[in-house]
Structures are given as C-alpha cells and as structure tokens.
Design a protein around this motif. Structure first.
Motif, mmCIF file in Angstrom:
data_model
loop_
_atom_site.group_PDB
_atom_site.id
_atom_site.type_symbol
_atom_site.label_atom_id
_atom_site.label_comp_id
_atom_site.label_asym_id
_atom_site.label_seq_id
_atom_site.Cartn_x
_atom_site.Cartn_y
_atom_site.Cartn_z
ATOM 1 N N GLN A 109 -9.316 -2.215 13.136
ATOM 2 C CA GLN A 109 -7.990 -2.292 13.740
ATOM 3 C C GLN A 109 -7.659 -0.973 14.427
ATOM 4 O O GLN A 109 -8.192 0.076 14.067
ATOM 5 N N ASN B 178 -13.398 -6.133 9.487
ATOM 6 C CA ASN B 178 -12.684 -6.035 10.751
ATOM 7 C C ASN B 178 -12.355 -4.579 11.043
ATOM 8 O O ASN B 178 -12.501 -3.711 10.176
ATOM 9 N N PHE C 56 -8.266 -6.287 0.880
ATOM 10 C CA PHE C 56 -8.379 -5.450 2.045
ATOM 11 C C PHE C 56 -8.186 -3.990 1.664
ATOM 12 O O PHE C 56 -7.147 -3.617 1.172
ATOM 13 N N HIS D 273 0.777 -1.514 14.276
ATOM 14 C CA HIS D 273 -0.470 -2.232 14.514
ATOM 15 C C HIS D 273 -0.569 -2.653 15.977
ATOM 16 O O HIS D 273 0.383 -3.205 16.550
ATOM 17 N N TYR E 237 -4.213 1.362 15.495
ATOM 18 C CA TYR E 237 -2.793 1.573 15.280
ATOM 19 C C TYR E 237 -2.308 2.722 16.161
ATOM 20 O O TYR E 237 -3.082 3.623 16.505
ATOM 21 N N SER F 287 -8.025 3.960 -7.124
ATOM 22 C CA SER F 287 -9.097 4.929 -7.313
ATOM 23 C C SER F 287 -8.800 6.282 -6.672
ATOM 24 O O SER F 287 -9.365 7.295 -7.078
ATOM 25 N N GLN F 288 -7.945 6.304 -5.651
ATOM 26 C CA GLN F 288 -7.631 7.558 -4.963
ATOM 27 C C GLN F 288 -6.323 8.171 -5.441
ATOM 28 O O GLN F 288 -5.895 9.187 -4.896
ATOM 29 N N ARG G 230 -12.465 -8.679 14.698
ATOM 30 C CA ARG G 230 -13.277 -9.038 13.545
ATOM 31 C C ARG G 230 -14.725 -8.652 13.788
ATOM 32 O O ARG G 230 -15.161 -8.473 14.919
ATOM 33 N N ARG H 260 -3.167 0.350 -3.870
ATOM 34 C CA ARG H 260 -2.898 -0.952 -3.254
ATOM 35 C C ARG H 260 -2.524 -1.941 -4.348
ATOM 36 O O ARG H 260 -3.186 -2.011 -5.390
ATOM 37 N N PHE I 131 -5.733 -13.391 3.817
ATOM 38 C CA PHE I 131 -5.353 -12.043 4.211
ATOM 39 C C PHE I 131 -5.469 -11.889 5.727
ATOM 40 O O PHE I 131 -6.457 -12.282 6.314
ATOM 41 N N THR I 132 -4.461 -11.299 6.318
ATOM 42 C CA THR I 132 -4.530 -11.065 7.761
ATOM 43 C C THR I 132 -5.155 -9.709 8.063
ATOM 44 O O THR I 132 -5.688 -9.505 9.146
ATOM 45 N N GLY I 133 -5.052 -8.779 7.160
ATOM 46 C CA GLY I 133 -5.571 -7.436 7.381
ATOM 47 C C GLY I 133 -4.628 -6.555 8.158
ATOM 48 O O GLY I 133 -4.852 -5.355 8.282
ATOM 49 N N GLU I 134 -3.553 -7.115 8.705
ATOM 50 C CA GLU I 134 -2.616 -6.336 9.512
ATOM 51 C C GLU I 134 -1.606 -5.658 8.600
ATOM 52 O O GLU I 134 -0.971 -6.312 7.778
ATOM 53 N N LEU I 135 -1.470 -4.354 8.739
ATOM 54 C CA LEU I 135 -0.529 -3.596 7.933
ATOM 55 C C LEU I 135 0.738 -3.297 8.713
ATOM 56 O O LEU I 135 0.681 -2.916 9.892
ATOM 57 N N TYR J 76 0.171 5.171 1.171
ATOM 58 C CA TYR J 76 -0.740 6.108 1.806
ATOM 59 C C TYR J 76 -0.102 7.498 1.823
ATOM 60 O O TYR J 76 1.111 7.644 1.850
ATOM 61 N N PHE K 17 -8.389 4.685 7.257
ATOM 62 C CA PHE K 17 -8.070 5.200 8.568
ATOM 63 C C PHE K 17 -8.905 6.418 8.928
ATOM 64 O O PHE K 17 -9.300 7.192 8.067
ATOM 65 N N GLN L 149 -12.210 9.345 4.537
ATOM 66 C CA GLN L 149 -11.905 8.663 5.768
ATOM 67 C C GLN L 149 -13.181 8.085 6.327
ATOM 68 O O GLN L 149 -14.165 8.800 6.564
ATOM 69 N N LEU M 240 3.514 7.204 3.138
ATOM 70 C CA LEU M 240 3.746 5.986 3.895
ATOM 71 C C LEU M 240 3.547 4.760 3.009
ATOM 72 O O LEU M 240 2.578 4.686 2.255
ATOM 73 N N TYR N 151 0.835 -1.196 0.000
ATOM 74 C CA TYR N 151 0.000 0.000 0.000
ATOM 75 C C TYR N 151 0.876 1.255 0.000
ATOM 76 O O TYR N 151 1.929 1.280 0.630
ATOM 77 N N LEU O 170 -6.484 -6.158 16.226
ATOM 78 C CA LEU O 170 -7.510 -6.310 15.198
ATOM 79 C C LEU O 170 -8.683 -7.038 15.811
ATOM 80 O O LEU O 170 -8.502 -8.041 16.507
ATOM 81 N N VAL P 245 -4.572 -3.183 -7.680
ATOM 82 C CA VAL P 245 -5.966 -3.601 -7.584
ATOM 83 C C VAL P 245 -6.891 -2.490 -7.121
ATOM 84 O O VAL P 245 -8.109 -2.608 -7.226
ATOM 85 N N ASP P 246 -6.324 -1.405 -6.580
ATOM 86 C CA ASP P 246 -7.139 -0.274 -6.169
ATOM 87 C C ASP P 246 -6.294 0.993 -6.289
ATOM 88 O O ASP P 246 -5.435 1.236 -5.452
ATOM 89 N N PRO Q 179 -3.818 8.473 7.672
ATOM 90 C CA PRO Q 179 -3.344 8.111 6.333
ATOM 91 C C PRO Q 179 -4.505 7.933 5.361
ATOM 92 O O PRO Q 179 -5.546 7.394 5.727
ATOM 93 N N GLU Q 180 -4.306 8.383 4.132
ATOM 94 C CA GLU Q 180 -5.295 8.206 3.073
ATOM 95 C C GLU Q 180 -4.698 7.314 1.997
ATOM 96 O O GLU Q 180 -3.602 7.571 1.504
#
Lengths: 117, 113
Positions: free
Chosen positions: B33, B31, B99, B45, B35, A58-59, B50, A48, A102-106, A35, B103, B2, A91, A33, B48, A55-56, A43-44
């Motif tokens: 999260q 989910n 994902f 992080h 940070y 758009s921003q 769900r 991604r 996917f864990t979703g953790e960044l 940002y 934020f 946001q 970032l 990612y 998280l 895959v994304d 972060p915006e």
C-alpha cells in the motif's frame, strides 16, 4: 462517517511521569493498531488488536508500555514511566472487514504528539 | 523494524512535473500500500496493490509492483503544490493470520508552485 479520534493531540511531560493516550476507532472496525512514529521516520507497529484481543504485541516494550481495548472498541495506550526516548507521535489506526474479509486498508487518526522533557 | 525502504528520501519538483517514488521490501507479501502524510497529520491511504497484480491506477496515481524484484513504484502525474507531503509504502505479510502492516521510512515530496 466519523474518522479515528485520538486524544490528546499534544502532551508534554517530564521523564518518569506516566502518560496515557486514547483512541476511538471508526465504528465497526474490528482491527485496531497503535503505531509510534519518530521524527522523519515511518510508523512502527506497537500493538494490533482484533476486537479485544491483542494478536500482535511483539514490538511493544512491555516493561513500560501497556495497552488495552476493553469491549473491543476504544483503546488506551499507557507509558509508565516515560523516558526521553519516548518522545514521538503515537498513531492509532483501524481497519475494516468487507464481507468478512480483511481489506488491509488502515484509517489513521491525527496522532498524539508526546514530548518528554 | 521497517520492511520497506523508499527511494529517494526526498524529492523536489516543479508543479506539473511527474514524481516517481520507489519502494523495496524484503519478505514475501500479500499486498503493498501507499500512504500520504501531510505535515503534522495522520496518514491517508492512497492505493493498495495485491501481490498478484502488476499495475494499478487511481486518478493521477499509478502504482506498479514487481514481486520478483520485491519492489514497487508510485507515480504521481501532473503534480500540484497540494501533493507536497511524505509518502510511505507499507507491506502486509499476514504472517499472523491477519494483517501486519509495516511501513517504510518514507519519501518527502516537495512540489514547487
């Protein structure tokens, strides 16, 4: 395990100049990612990647911003030409899969702080 | 754009006190999260939770999630000066099949020694 590495940490340029940021994600992280974080804000998301595919995006302001992730590892984010409003912290983050999910953790790098004069 | 909004925007407490930060969001999520970001550094992080979970603990952190109210809270117990940082909630809606983590604007926590 080495973290997400970004360079440069700081960059000061004059408006209309080009600038590029580099990111090396954590080894094995497929998702990357970019940002942008303005002062006092969250972060915006700009773009991604899943491996080498965006895959994304758009921003992402495509008139002046571009990004690439050749070979699905390192990534560069470029701004050309830079404007005063582009001053921000850029970032990079990466995210792993565990057992294919996917864990979703960044995991974030320290960021590249851009000042446009 | 946001998705999350944290409340309060800033919080100042004494060391040893508990700190509670709230986050509200707009759309359904996979989910949520939390940070932490120290000044001039990247985000780290914390935890998280769900969408099918209601509460989660990690050390001195306790997170709750109420999907009916589209809100979450982060509680830091027995705060320390080292907890001084900005705290962000982030939601993942996964609308694009992966994902898409968005934020909020963050809560700035200051813990006085």
């Amino acid at each position: 395990e080495a973290g997400v590495v970004q360079s440069p940490r700081y960059k000061i340029i004059e408006k209309k100049q080009p600038v590029a940021f580099w990111c090396n994600p954590i080894s094995g992280h497929n998702t990357l990612y970019w940002y942008r974080q303005n002062l006092g804000q969250g972060p915006e998301l700009l773009i991604r990647y899943e491996n080498e595919e965006a895959v994304d995006d758009s921003q992402l302001p495509k008139d002046r911003f571009s990004a690439e992730r050749l070979k699905g590892v390192d990534s560069t984010l470029k701004i050309q030409p830079a404007e005063l409003g582009d001053s921000a912290v850029y970032l990079c983050a990466s995210s792993p899969r565990r057992q294919g999910v996917f864990t979703g953790e960044l995991f974030f790098g320290e960021g590249s702080r851009l000042t446009v004069l | 754009s946001q998705q999350g909004e944290e409340d309060p925007q800033a919080l100042s407490i004494q060391e040893g006190e508990n700190a509670t930060m709230n986050c509200s969001y707009k759309t359904s999520i996979n989910n949520l999260q939390w940070y932490r970001q120290n000044s001039g550094r990247g985000l780290v992080h914390l935890i998280l939770i769900r969408s099918n979970e209601r509460e989660k603990h990690s050390g001195r952190l306790r997170v709750t999630l109420d999907t009916s109210k589209k809100s979450s809270s982060l509680l830091i117990t027995a705060s320390r000066a080292a907890d001084t940082a900005s705290y962000f909630c982030a939601t993942d809606s996964g609308q694009t099949g992966g994902f898409k983590t968005i934020f909020g604007a963050g809560t700035r926590l200051f813990v006085k020694a």
